[in-house]
Scaffold this motif. Structure first.
Motif, PDB file in Angstrom:
ATOM      1  N   THR A  14      -2.475  13.793  -1.271  1.00  0.00           N
ATOM      2  CA  THR A  14      -2.002  14.282  -2.806  1.00  0.00           C
ATOM      3  C   THR A  14      -2.702  14.038  -4.185  1.00  0.00           C
ATOM      4  N   ILE A  17      -7.749   8.380  -3.312  1.00  0.00           N
ATOM      5  CA  ILE A  17      -9.085   8.983  -2.762  1.00  0.00           C
ATOM      6  C   ILE A  17      -8.798   9.930  -1.820  1.00  0.00           C
ATOM      7  N   ARG A  37       4.391  12.094   1.098  1.00  0.00           N
ATOM      8  CA  ARG A  37       5.750  12.108   1.791  1.00  0.00           C
ATOM      9  C   ARG A  37       6.832  12.501   0.777  1.00  0.00           C
ATOM     10  N   LYS A  38       5.727  13.285  -0.329  1.00  0.00           N
ATOM     11  CA  LYS A  38       6.217  13.879  -1.523  1.00  0.00           C
ATOM     12  C   LYS A  38       5.946  15.600  -1.633  1.00  0.00           C
ATOM     13  N   ALA A  60       3.662   9.179   6.747  1.00  0.00           N
ATOM     14  CA  ALA A  60       2.829   8.186   8.217  1.00  0.00           C
ATOM     15  C   ALA A  60       3.294   7.079   9.457  1.00  0.00           C
ATOM     16  N   ASN A  86      -6.005   7.819   6.087  1.00  0.00           N
ATOM     17  CA  ASN A  86      -5.626   6.773   3.858  1.00  0.00           C
ATOM     18  C   ASN A  86      -4.874   5.934   3.498  1.00  0.00           C
ATOM     19  N   TYR A 148      -1.388  -7.523   1.498  1.00  0.00           N
ATOM     20  CA  TYR A 148      -1.975  -6.030   1.835  1.00  0.00           C
ATOM     21  C   TYR A 148      -3.288  -6.746   2.717  1.00  0.00           C
ATOM     22  N   VAL A 181     -11.152   1.179  -7.185  1.00  0.00           N
ATOM     23  CA  VAL A 181     -11.348   2.324  -7.201  1.00  0.00           C
ATOM     24  C   VAL A 181     -10.022   2.861  -8.421  1.00  0.00           C
ATOM     25  N   THR A 183      -7.688   5.301  -9.385  1.00  0.00           N
ATOM     26  CA  THR A 183      -6.499   5.951  -9.013  1.00  0.00           C
ATOM     27  C   THR A 183      -5.013   5.692  -9.694  1.00  0.00           C
ATOM     28  N   SER A 185      -2.744   4.652  -7.969  1.00  0.00           N
ATOM     29  CA  SER A 185      -2.190   3.344  -7.036  1.00  0.00           C
ATOM     30  C   SER A 185      -2.266   2.479  -8.131  1.00  0.00           C
TER      31      SER A 185
END
Ligand code: NAP
Length: 259
Positions: A14, A17, A37-38, A60, A86, A148, A181, A183, A185
């Motif tokens: 949603t 990426i 999730r949303k 996930a 992803n 991470y 990238v 995004t 996030s």
């Protein structure tokens, strides 16, 4: 039409990426099932793209919801040809300040990626392509990002074992490894425009190309791995980082002698 007649399943479709990949896959003829999730995010994508995609509210880490999403995606066309695992997130976890819960939350990305592939297995056609989401951080040693980085290094290791296990079925497993990238996030969407542009410029300066990577550029690499054009690629990684690793000495910050 590089994915004509194929059915794809994408986790985290949603934003960022994942969304760019949903769009690229549809543009190239695939039928796409995607998750997030949303509910509002899933509904917004369905409302905008409408044709050739179906969205599911499925964490996930929720096996029951994932089984339902995979089954529904598969039943529409009798199988799945492409899985893009992803979904993931970044948790800042400096050494000396990080709780066990935070670590487990970050490392669950590995468990979720493993389970996404395992739950997809009964639906995968011979010759399917699985793409896992890695990160440059797995090999860069960024401070505060050990958990991470470990999760993404773990995902790269999963891909190699999965490739050995699935090669007899002609199923390919590869990893896309993005640099920085642009995004949501990065958490910059609420910043004032000039501040946001300045932050992006500073992040982009770590790459010889002197800019952040666009989500659509990562989606193009995933599209290649998903398509039959990459039929000879197995257990490998495609790095989409604007040259950050391959030619670090060409990045503007390095050229200026800055860290
Ligand atoms: N952006 C970068 O610079 C960068 C670099 C290297 C690697 N990556 C990796 O690329 C992937 C996508 O990153 P992004 O920057 O595109 O993130 P993003 O813009 O935050 O989008 C994440 C997407 O995944 C969904 N999602 C998150 N956790 C999920 C879960 N547990 N189950 C299902 N869906 C979930 C989100 O929707 P909901 O919030 O509704 O669930 C959203 O659709 C991540 O694995 C990330 O680690 C990103």
């Amino acid at each position: 039409m590089r994915l004509s007649g194929k059915t794809a399943f994408i986790t985290g479709g949603t934003r960022g990426i994942g969304l760019a990949t949903v769009e690229a896959f549809i543009e190239h003829g695939a039928m796409v099932g995607f998750t997030a999730r949303k509910t509002e995010g899933v509904n917004a994508v369905i409302a905008r793209l409408a044709k050739n995609c179906v969205g599911f509210v499925a964490d996930a880490g929720d096996d029951e919801a994932m089984v339902a999403a995979l089954s529904a995606t598969s039943s529409a066309s009798g199988g799945i040809d492409v899985v893009f695992a992803n979904a993931g997130h970044y948790v800042n976890a400096p050494l000396g300040e990080t709780s066990r819960e935070t670590l487990q939350q970050q490392l669950s990305v590995v468990t979720n990626t493993f389970m996404t592939v395992q739950l997809a297995l009964p639906h995968l056609r011979e010759g399917a392509s699985i793409i896992l989401m890695g990160s440059l951080y797995a090999s860069m040693g960024p401070p505060g990002a050990g958990a991470y980085a470990a999760s993404k290094a773990g995902i790269a290791a999963l891909a190699r074992s999965f490739a050995s296990e699935l090669s007899p079925r002609g199923i390919r497993v590869n990893v896309v490894v993005p640099g920085a990238v642009d995004t949501p996030s990065w958490g910059m969407d609420d910043l004032e425009l000039s501040l946001r542009d300045e932050r992006k410029r500073l992040i982009g300066e770590r790459a010889p190309l002197n800019r952040m990577i666009r989500a659509a550029e990562v989606a193009n690499a995933v599209l290649f791995l998903a398509s039959d054009e990459s039929s000879g690629l197995q257990a490998t990684e495609i790095v989409v980082d604007g040259g950050t690793t391959g030619a670090m000495a060409g990045s503007p910050r390095y050229v200026r002698g800055e860290p």
